[in-house]
Design a protein around this motif. Structure first.
Motif, PDB file in Angstrom:
ATOM      1  N   MET A 134       0.845  -1.295   0.083  1.00 40.95           N
ATOM      2  CA  MET A 134      -0.116  -0.043   0.075  1.00 40.95           C
ATOM      3  C   MET A 134       1.088   1.196  -0.116  1.00 40.95           C
ATOM      4  O   MET A 134       0.563   2.157  -0.698  1.00 40.95           O
ATOM      5  N   ALA A 135       2.010   1.309   0.968  1.00 40.70           N
ATOM      6  CA  ALA A 135       2.820   2.482   0.974  1.00 40.70           C
ATOM      7  C   ALA A 135       3.532   2.782  -0.250  1.00 40.70           C
ATOM      8  O   ALA A 135       3.680   3.781  -0.849  1.00 40.70           O
ATOM      9  N   VAL A 136       4.073   1.577  -1.217  1.00 39.08           N
ATOM     10  CA  VAL A 136       4.630   1.767  -2.535  1.00 39.08           C
ATOM     11  C   VAL A 136       3.651   2.355  -3.356  1.00 39.08           C
ATOM     12  O   VAL A 136       4.243   3.420  -4.281  1.00 39.08           O
ATOM     13  N   SER A 137       2.506   1.793  -3.447  1.00 37.91           N
ATOM     14  CA  SER A 137       1.558   2.107  -4.511  1.00 37.91           C
ATOM     15  C   SER A 137       1.043   3.382  -4.263  1.00 37.91           C
ATOM     16  O   SER A 137       1.068   4.445  -5.276  1.00 37.91           O
ATOM     17  N   GLY A 138       0.914   3.896  -3.053  1.00 41.71           N
ATOM     18  CA  GLY A 138       0.529   5.221  -2.874  1.00 41.71           C
ATOM     19  C   GLY A 138       1.470   6.361  -2.972  1.00 41.71           C
ATOM     20  O   GLY A 138       1.247   7.466  -3.429  1.00 41.71           O
ATOM     21  N   GLY A 139       2.791   6.001  -2.870  1.00 39.45           N
ATOM     22  CA  GLY A 139       3.813   6.821  -2.938  1.00 39.45           C
ATOM     23  C   GLY A 139       4.171   7.180  -4.534  1.00 39.45           C
ATOM     24  O   GLY A 139       4.194   8.122  -4.898  1.00 39.45           O
ATOM     25  N   LEU A 140       3.956   6.129  -5.380  1.00 42.25           N
ATOM     26  CA  LEU A 140       3.832   6.255  -6.451  1.00 42.25           C
ATOM     27  C   LEU A 140       2.842   7.233  -7.304  1.00 42.25           C
ATOM     28  O   LEU A 140       3.072   8.104  -8.209  1.00 42.25           O
ATOM     29  N   MET A 141       1.523   7.020  -6.607  1.00 42.07           N
ATOM     30  CA  MET A 141       0.473   7.814  -7.075  1.00 42.07           C
ATOM     31  C   MET A 141       0.589   9.254  -6.746  1.00 42.07           C
ATOM     32  O   MET A 141       0.140  10.174  -7.232  1.00 42.07           O
ATOM     33  N   GLY A 142       1.308   9.273  -5.395  1.00 38.59           N
ATOM     34  CA  GLY A 142       1.420  10.619  -4.923  1.00 38.59           C
ATOM     35  C   GLY A 142       2.616  11.689  -5.889  1.00 38.59           C
ATOM     36  O   GLY A 142       2.162  12.906  -5.612  1.00 38.59           O
ATOM     37  N   MET A 143       3.091  11.097  -6.568  1.00 34.71           N
ATOM     38  CA  MET A 143       3.990  11.677  -7.512  1.00 34.71           C
ATOM     39  C   MET A 143       3.074  12.360  -8.546  1.00 34.71           C
ATOM     40  O   MET A 143       3.437  13.393  -9.230  1.00 34.71           O
ATOM     41  N   MET A 158     -14.462   7.032 -17.942  1.00 33.33           N
ATOM     42  CA  MET A 158     -13.909   6.182 -19.181  1.00 33.33           C
ATOM     43  C   MET A 158     -12.158   5.894 -19.187  1.00 33.33           C
ATOM     44  O   MET A 158     -11.636   6.558 -17.979  1.00 33.33           O
ATOM     45  N   PRO A 159     -12.126   4.735 -19.642  1.00 32.98           N
ATOM     46  CA  PRO A 159     -10.638   4.238 -19.189  1.00 32.98           C
ATOM     47  C   PRO A 159      -9.886   4.823 -20.359  1.00 32.98           C
ATOM     48  O   PRO A 159     -10.151   5.211 -21.302  1.00 32.98           O
ATOM     49  N   TYR A 160      -8.616   5.318 -20.018  1.00 33.97           N
ATOM     50  CA  TYR A 160      -7.763   5.717 -20.770  1.00 33.97           C
ATOM     51  C   TYR A 160      -6.778   4.792 -21.390  1.00 33.97           C
ATOM     52  O   TYR A 160      -5.996   4.005 -20.627  1.00 33.97           O
ATOM     53  N   PRO A 161      -6.933   4.353 -22.763  1.00 31.24           N
ATOM     54  CA  PRO A 161      -5.852   3.153 -23.010  1.00 31.24           C
ATOM     55  C   PRO A 161      -4.666   3.797 -23.130  1.00 31.24           C
ATOM     56  O   PRO A 161      -4.278   4.757 -23.557  1.00 31.24           O
ATOM     57  N   ALA A 162      -3.684   2.883 -22.645  1.00 29.58           N
ATOM     58  CA  ALA A 162      -2.213   3.003 -22.686  1.00 29.58           C
ATOM     59  C   ALA A 162      -1.517   1.784 -23.594  1.00 29.58           C
ATOM     60  O   ALA A 162      -2.110   0.691 -23.452  1.00 29.58           O
ATOM     61  N   PRO A 163      -0.321   2.093 -23.925  1.00 31.96           N
ATOM     62  CA  PRO A 163       0.236   1.162 -24.752  1.00 31.96           C
ATOM     63  C   PRO A 163       1.030   0.243 -23.845  1.00 31.96           C
ATOM     64  O   PRO A 163       1.373  -0.858 -24.509  1.00 31.96           O
ATOM     65  N   TRP A 164       1.338   0.419 -22.697  1.00 30.06           N
ATOM     66  CA  TRP A 164       2.166  -0.753 -21.861  1.00 30.06           C
ATOM     67  C   TRP A 164       1.105  -1.651 -21.308  1.00 30.06           C
ATOM     68  O   TRP A 164      -0.109  -1.627 -21.177  1.00 30.06           O
ATOM     69  N   PRO A 165       1.694  -2.892 -20.931  1.00 25.96           N
ATOM     70  CA  PRO A 165       0.855  -4.100 -20.383  1.00 25.96           C
ATOM     71  C   PRO A 165       0.110  -3.864 -18.925  1.00 25.96           C
ATOM     72  O   PRO A 165       0.676  -2.963 -18.354  1.00 25.96           O
ATOM     73  N   ASP A 166      -0.969  -4.541 -18.805  1.00 29.38           N
ATOM     74  CA  ASP A 166      -1.384  -4.258 -17.571  1.00 29.38           C
ATOM     75  C   ASP A 166      -0.918  -5.380 -16.543  1.00 29.38           C
ATOM     76  O   ASP A 166      -1.313  -5.161 -15.317  1.00 29.38           O
ATOM     77  N   THR A 167      -0.030  -6.054 -16.834  1.00 22.15           N
ATOM     78  CA  THR A 167       0.651  -7.191 -16.006  1.00 22.15           C
ATOM     79  C   THR A 167       1.380  -6.494 -15.172  1.00 22.15           C
ATOM     80  O   THR A 167       2.319  -5.548 -15.638  1.00 22.15           O
ATOM     81  N   PRO A 168       1.261  -6.748 -13.735  1.00 23.57           N
ATOM     82  CA  PRO A 168       2.301  -6.041 -12.928  1.00 23.57           C
ATOM     83  C   PRO A 168       3.605  -6.825 -12.813  1.00 23.57           C
ATOM     84  O   PRO A 168       4.005  -7.583 -13.325  1.00 23.57           O
ATOM     85  N   ILE A 169       4.509  -5.980 -12.201  1.00 20.12           N
ATOM     86  CA  ILE A 169       5.979  -6.352 -11.927  1.00 20.12           C
ATOM     87  C   ILE A 169       6.105  -6.654 -10.730  1.00 20.12           C
ATOM     88  O   ILE A 169       5.876  -5.833  -9.769  1.00 20.12           O
ATOM     89  N   ASP A 170       6.913  -7.727 -10.466  1.00 15.16           N
ATOM     90  CA  ASP A 170       7.078  -8.306  -9.040  1.00 15.16           C
ATOM     91  C   ASP A 170       8.403  -7.723  -8.604  1.00 15.16           C
ATOM     92  O   ASP A 170       9.365  -8.334  -9.308  1.00 15.16           O
ATOM     93  N   VAL A 186       4.365  -3.788  -8.561  1.00 16.47           N
ATOM     94  CA  VAL A 186       4.305  -2.534  -9.284  1.00 16.47           C
ATOM     95  C   VAL A 186       3.614  -2.604 -10.719  1.00 16.47           C
ATOM     96  O   VAL A 186       4.204  -3.510 -11.370  1.00 16.47           O
ATOM     97  N   THR A 187       2.785  -1.870 -10.929  1.00 10.47           N
ATOM     98  CA  THR A 187       2.088  -1.788 -12.457  1.00 10.47           C
ATOM     99  C   THR A 187       2.902  -0.757 -13.239  1.00 10.47           C
ATOM    100  O   THR A 187       3.369   0.081 -12.633  1.00 10.47           O
ATOM    101  N   TRP A 188       2.775  -1.086 -14.596  1.00 11.74           N
ATOM    102  CA  TRP A 188       3.526  -0.318 -15.373  1.00 11.74           C
ATOM    103  C   TRP A 188       2.861   0.965 -15.456  1.00 11.74           C
ATOM    104  O   TRP A 188       3.631   2.192 -15.795  1.00 11.74           O
ATOM    105  N   HIS A 189       1.566   1.117 -15.190  1.00  6.94           N
ATOM    106  CA  HIS A 189       0.815   2.439 -15.095  1.00  6.94           C
ATOM    107  C   HIS A 189       1.335   3.429 -13.932  1.00  6.94           C
ATOM    108  O   HIS A 189       1.687   4.489 -14.372  1.00  6.94           O
ATOM    109  N   GLU A 190       1.789   2.735 -12.823  1.00  9.03           N
ATOM    110  CA  GLU A 190       2.301   3.452 -11.722  1.00  9.03           C
ATOM    111  C   GLU A 190       3.858   3.994 -11.895  1.00  9.03           C
ATOM    112  O   GLU A 190       4.020   4.845 -11.673  1.00  9.03           O
ATOM    113  N   LEU A 191       4.417   3.108 -12.707  1.00 10.39           N
ATOM    114  CA  LEU A 191       6.008   3.217 -13.234  1.00 10.39           C
ATOM    115  C   LEU A 191       6.091   4.625 -14.125  1.00 10.39           C
ATOM    116  O   LEU A 191       6.648   5.506 -14.033  1.00 10.39           O
TER     117      LEU A 191
END
Length: 294
Positions: free
Chosen positions: A11-20, A122-134, A140-145
């Motif tokens: 939760m802390a990592v995901s929140g911190g990335l969104m905080g940017m 509405m969803p915003y289509p992005a070119p990177w995959p939805d699969t998370p990175i472990d 961590v998701t590509w969207h967060e990165l």
């Protein structure tokens, strides 16, 4: 690792990335305040409209990166429009009417979005995959990165431009002393307009990287404005690094509060941080006290 502790770290990592993302939106406040001592209380609406512009461009078949550029161009135009119609008019009349005018323009933006794109998210289509990175048990998701990389990238580019381009140096000169800058041949009104244009560009870009993480809808503007303004006040209006720290802090505490105390408490940290900053450190944690001579 204990499952509960692992969940807290997640939760802390995901929140911190969104905080940017909050820091990037707050950076728009900082850009306009530094040059003209005014902020756009409709900044969240610019982010929202930029995201909708990007979605529209992708729906007609344009590549994602073209939609990003289109969103940035629309943000630049809207930022210029707000400065010319609301802020400059209020300053010419020597009042604080820009506060209400920027809010009103933002409300018009919400109304326009509802009539053009509808009220549904509405969803915003992005070119990177939805699969998370472990990463050692942390997902961590590509969207967060993309949010983190985009926020750091655009803020770094603007800071470099402020230091090493003539236009950037001119804006900093107006920020330091408008009267002295005018004597040096710098048009303060043009420098202030440029800062609003760049702020709009940052807002449009923010919409394209926030949209894939959340969804895009007219209601996203109000929440973004409040959180970004909280970040700007807590950090101070003259520290880009401080914005990043405050944004990460807000995003992290939001996620942890929602996880530990329940989703109903998720929005509380931003309000608490804002109140504490206004009471104990009104110039911001990384801000400098302004001594007025009388």
């Amino acid at each position: 690792m204990d499952p509960y502790f692992s969940a807290l770290v997640q939760m802390a990592v995901s929140g911190g990335l969104m905080g940017m993302a909050y820091a990037l939106v707050a950076y728009g406040f900082q850009l306009t305040y530094a040059a003209g001592k005014a902020v756009n209380f409709g900044q969240g609406e610019l982010v929202m409209l930029g995201a909708f512009t990007g979605i529209s461009l992708t729906h007609i078949g344009l590549p994602y990166w073209v939609s990003v550029i289109g969103a940035m161009v629309s943000g630049a135009a809207l930022g210029w429009f707000v400065e010319r119609v609301a802020v400059r008019l209020a300053f010419q009349q020597r009042n604080e009417g820009w506060i209400l005018l920027t809010i009103i323009i933002g409300l018009f933006g919400v109304s326009a979005a509802e009539n053009i794109w509808g009220r549904d998210d509405m969803p915003y289509p992005a070119p990177w995959p939805d699969t998370p990175i472990d990463l050692s048990g942390i997902s961590v998701t590509w969207h967060e990165l993309a949010v983190a990389a985009g926020a750091l990238g655009i803020m770094a580019l603007v800071e470099l431009a402020k230091r090493y381009t003539m236009a950037g140096i001119a804006v900093q000169g107006v920020s330091a002393d408008p009267d002295a800058a005018e004597l040096c041949g710098i048009r303060s009104t043009s420098a202030i307009s440029l800062s609003w244009v760049v702020s709009g560009i940052a807002a449009g870009f923010a919409g394209t990287i926030i949209g894939p993480v959340t969804t895009v809808g007219p209601t996203m503007a109000a929440a973004l404005t409040l959180k970004a303004f909280s970040v700007a006040v807590v950090a101070g209006f003259n520290s880009g690094f401080g914005l990043l720290i405050a944004g990460i802090l807000l995003g992290t505490t939001e996620n942890l509060s929602g996880f530990v105390l329940g989703s109903g408490w998720r929005e509380t940290p931003g309000l608490v941080l804002l109140i504490l900053a206004l009471v104990f450190r009104p110039q911001g944690i990384f801000g400098k006290k302004i001594i007025k001579k009388v």
